[in-house]
Design a protein around this motif. Structure first.
Motif, mmCIF file in Angstrom:
data_model
loop_
_atom_site.group_PDB
_atom_site.id
_atom_site.type_symbol
_atom_site.label_atom_id
_atom_site.label_comp_id
_atom_site.label_asym_id
_atom_site.label_seq_id
_atom_site.Cartn_x
_atom_site.Cartn_y
_atom_site.Cartn_z
ATOM 1 N N CYS A 105 72.239 -115.153 35.444
ATOM 2 C CA CYS A 105 72.237 -114.413 36.699
ATOM 3 C C CYS A 105 70.969 -114.511 37.587
ATOM 4 O O CYS A 105 71.380 -114.897 38.803
ATOM 5 N N ALA A 106 69.845 -114.671 36.934
ATOM 6 C CA ALA A 106 68.503 -114.959 37.603
ATOM 7 C C ALA A 106 68.392 -116.165 38.507
ATOM 8 O O ALA A 106 68.234 -116.425 39.589
ATOM 9 N N VAL A 107 69.124 -117.246 37.751
ATOM 10 C CA VAL A 107 68.979 -118.535 38.042
ATOM 11 C C VAL A 107 69.964 -118.625 39.431
ATOM 12 O O VAL A 107 69.844 -119.223 40.208
ATOM 13 N N LEU A 108 71.217 -118.003 39.171
ATOM 14 C CA LEU A 108 72.131 -118.207 40.138
ATOM 15 C C LEU A 108 72.308 -117.309 41.110
ATOM 16 O O LEU A 108 73.034 -117.175 41.948
ATOM 17 N N GLU A 109 71.407 -116.236 41.081
ATOM 18 C CA GLU A 109 71.146 -115.222 42.000
ATOM 19 C C GLU A 109 72.347 -114.370 42.149
ATOM 20 O O GLU A 109 73.073 -114.178 43.217
ATOM 21 N N CYS A 110 73.008 -113.950 40.994
ATOM 22 C CA CYS A 110 74.104 -113.096 41.044
ATOM 23 C C CYS A 110 74.065 -112.093 39.920
ATOM 24 O O CYS A 110 73.033 -111.818 39.495
ATOM 25 N N ASP A 111 75.300 -110.955 39.930
ATOM 26 C CA ASP A 111 75.315 -110.106 38.978
ATOM 27 C C ASP A 111 76.521 -110.488 37.981
ATOM 28 O O ASP A 111 77.068 -111.572 37.899
ATOM 29 N N LYS A 118 78.195 -123.498 43.994
ATOM 30 C CA LYS A 118 76.795 -123.966 44.286
ATOM 31 C C LYS A 118 76.258 -125.403 43.783
ATOM 32 O O LYS A 118 75.147 -125.753 43.917
ATOM 33 N N GLU A 162 71.425 -112.536 31.377
ATOM 34 C CA GLU A 162 70.385 -112.301 32.302
ATOM 35 C C GLU A 162 69.622 -113.253 33.115
ATOM 36 O O GLU A 162 69.526 -113.265 34.398
ATOM 37 N N ARG A 163 69.253 -114.426 32.257
ATOM 38 C CA ARG A 163 68.524 -115.537 32.634
ATOM 39 C C ARG A 163 69.404 -116.362 33.589
ATOM 40 O O ARG A 163 69.321 -116.972 34.725
#
Length: 68
Positions: A51-57, A15, A48-49
């Motif tokens: 994953c939210a930033v990287l748009e992943c699981d 990314k 969680e944060r």
């Protein structure tokens, strides 16, 4: 039992994001970033944060390595 965040570092490269940029975007404390670099456990809220930033699981950034 061991945890590896190697997938996280590879995803950051894909990314084109630095660890510093992730730390700021996900509001991660410097000492928590050190834990991630050392493959130490961190709070689920941090993951969680991230994953939210990287748009992943979770599975995209953390790997569980069982003891053999």
């Amino acid at each position: 039992m061991a945890i590896s965040y190697n997938k996280l570092w590879k995803l950051l490269i894909d990314k084109k994001m630095s660890q510093s940029e992730l730390r700021k975007a996900a509001n991660i404390a410097p000492n928590t970033m050190t834990k991630l670099r050392r493959d130490e456990p961190v709070n689920m809220a941090i993951l969680e944060r991230t994953c939210a930033v990287l748009e992943c699981d979770f599975g995209d950034i953390v790997e569980f390595i069982p003891d053999i």
